[in-house]
Motif scaffolding. Structure first.
Motif, PDB file in Angstrom:
ATOM      1  N   TYR A  28       0.827  -1.217   0.000  1.00 51.37           N
ATOM      2  CA  TYR A  28       0.000   0.000   0.000  1.00 51.37           C
ATOM      3  C   TYR A  28       0.857   1.261   0.000  1.00 51.37           C
ATOM      4  CZ  TYR A  28      -3.791  -3.185   1.242  1.00 51.37           C
ATOM      5  OH  TYR A  28      -4.701  -4.211   1.230  1.00 51.37           O
ATOM      6  N   ASP A  30       3.201   4.634  -0.641  1.00 45.21           N
ATOM      7  CA  ASP A  30       2.906   5.826  -1.438  1.00 45.21           C
ATOM      8  C   ASP A  30       3.597   5.779  -2.801  1.00 45.21           C
ATOM      9  OD1 ASP A  30       5.303   6.004  -0.043  1.00 45.21           O
ATOM     10  OD2 ASP A  30       5.170   8.162   0.246  1.00 45.21           O
ATOM     11  N   GLN A  33       1.491   3.662  -5.170  1.00 45.71           N
ATOM     12  CA  GLN A  33       0.292   4.412  -5.565  1.00 45.71           C
ATOM     13  C   GLN A  33       0.657   5.535  -6.528  1.00 45.71           C
ATOM     14  OE1 GLN A  33      -2.706   5.288  -2.518  1.00 45.71           O
ATOM     15  NE2 GLN A  33      -1.484   4.142  -1.058  1.00 45.71           N
ATOM     16  N   ASN A  42      -4.598   4.103 -12.209  1.00 43.48           N
ATOM     17  CA  ASN A  42      -5.096   3.856 -10.844  1.00 43.48           C
ATOM     18  C   ASN A  42      -6.240   2.851 -10.818  1.00 43.48           C
ATOM     19  OD1 ASN A  42      -5.190   6.404 -12.065  1.00 43.48           O
ATOM     20  ND2 ASN A  42      -6.502   7.244 -10.474  1.00 43.48           N
ATOM     21  N   HIS A  48      -8.252   0.039  -1.472  1.00 45.03           N
ATOM     22  CA  HIS A  48      -7.484   0.745  -0.447  1.00 45.03           C
ATOM     23  C   HIS A  48      -6.156   1.286  -0.974  1.00 45.03           C
ATOM     24  CE1 HIS A  48     -10.446  -0.441   2.488  1.00 45.03           C
ATOM     25  NE2 HIS A  48     -10.365  -1.685   2.038  1.00 45.03           N
ATOM     26  N   GLY A  49      -6.028   1.342  -2.301  1.00 41.29           N
ATOM     27  CA  GLY A  49      -4.793   1.871  -2.891  1.00 41.29           C
ATOM     28  C   GLY A  49      -3.675   0.846  -2.947  1.00 41.29           C
ATOM     29  N   TYR A 131      -0.105   3.968   4.509  1.00 46.89           N
ATOM     30  CA  TYR A 131      -0.419   4.787   3.334  1.00 46.89           C
ATOM     31  C   TYR A 131      -1.722   4.366   2.652  1.00 46.89           C
ATOM     32  CZ  TYR A 131       4.476   6.122   3.812  1.00 46.89           C
ATOM     33  OH  TYR A 131       5.665   6.591   4.288  1.00 46.89           O
ATOM     34  N   GLN A 133      -5.609   3.796   1.612  1.00 43.62           N
ATOM     35  CA  GLN A 133      -6.798   4.643   1.572  1.00 43.62           C
ATOM     36  C   GLN A 133      -7.839   3.982   2.481  1.00 43.62           C
ATOM     37  OE1 GLN A 133      -6.516   7.444  -0.492  1.00 43.62           O
ATOM     38  NE2 GLN A 133      -4.455   6.623  -0.804  1.00 43.62           N
ATOM     39  N   GLY A 134      -8.317   4.706   3.485  1.00 43.57           N
ATOM     40  CA  GLY A 134      -9.270   4.103   4.409  1.00 43.57           C
ATOM     41  C   GLY A 134      -8.595   3.026   5.238  1.00 43.57           C
ATOM     42  N   GLN A 191      -0.332  10.283  -2.117  1.00 43.15           N
ATOM     43  CA  GLN A 191      -1.601  10.232  -1.383  1.00 43.15           C
ATOM     44  C   GLN A 191      -1.392   9.611  -0.024  1.00 43.15           C
ATOM     45  OE1 GLN A 191      -5.009   9.156  -3.464  1.00 43.15           O
ATOM     46  NE2 GLN A 191      -4.541  10.608  -5.060  1.00 43.15           N
ATOM     47  N   GLY A 192      -2.170  10.035   0.905  1.00 43.63           N
ATOM     48  CA  GLY A 192      -2.171   9.404   2.221  1.00 43.63           C
ATOM     49  C   GLY A 192      -0.935   9.715   3.038  1.00 43.63           C
TER      50      GLY A 192
END
Ligand SMILES: [Zn+2]
Ligand SMILES: [Zn+2]
Length: 193
Positions: A28, A30, A33, A42, A48-49, A131, A133-134, A191-192
């Protein structure tokens, strides 16, 4: 086991698969991603990335066709060499010189879930959950944990002992120079973080 881009013009083969793989892993981080955002792929990230990868040894890879479509991207001057193809914008593999580790994304394996489950079983470890998502699935390591390290350690040690980092079809004979000039990008949104 075959490796293919989405349109099929790039085609490689993995010798000694599934013997020479630590199995299915999800990252996961960064960088993973950011890379898929950079490729505008993407759609390949999970909810969740995460990027599912199924590593193999560089020395076990044979490129059969589509070598001319390869592009190489690095997210920083010290980043991994991430190869993708220009024909259909598919990520193909991530590597570092001298490492017995070639990260193939799940999307590069032209097999269905059932075949993968039968060959490799379920995902064995999920890392860099900080990192995500959620909230990533239960058991995901925040960064790396002992379980994640133990999952890949036998594969890494065997790779070092058997000198499986080279020859790699993605590097010249020196084992250091990528076969296509890498483009260093840092435009991708983190992100994140
Ligand atoms: Zn393609
Ligand atoms: Zn990652």
């Amino acid at each position: 086991m075959d490796i293919q881009c989405e349109c099929g013009q790039f085609h490689a083969r993995l010798k000694a698969f599934p013997r020479n793989t630590p199995g299915r892993l999800v990252c996961y981080c960064d960088d993973c991603q950011a890379y898929l955002h950079h490729l505008k792929r993407n759609d390949l990230l999970d909810a969740h990335g995460g990027t599912e990868v199924i590593p193999a040894y560089p020395a076990d890879i044979e490129i059969l066709s589509g070598r001319e479509h390869l592009k190489c991207t690095r997210l920083s001057p010290k980043g991994a060499f991430r190869f993708s193809v220009s024909c259909c914008n598919s990520p193909i593999v991530g590597l570092r010189p001298g490492m017995p580790w070639a990260s193939f994304p799940r999307s590069a394996y032209p097999v269905d879930e059932q075949q993968l489950d039968q060959t490799l079983g379920p995902v064995r470890s999920r890392v860099m959950g900080r990192y995500a998502q959620g909230t990533p699935p239960a058991g995901t390591a925040d960064k790396l944990n002992l379980k994640a390290v133990m999952t890949v350690l036998p594969f890494m040690l065997k790779g070092v002992l058997l000198k499986k980092s080279r020859p790699s079809p993605f590097f010249a004979e020196d084992g250091l120079t990528p076969i296509v000039m890498p483009q260093i990008v840092n435009d991708a949104p983190r992100q994140g973080v």
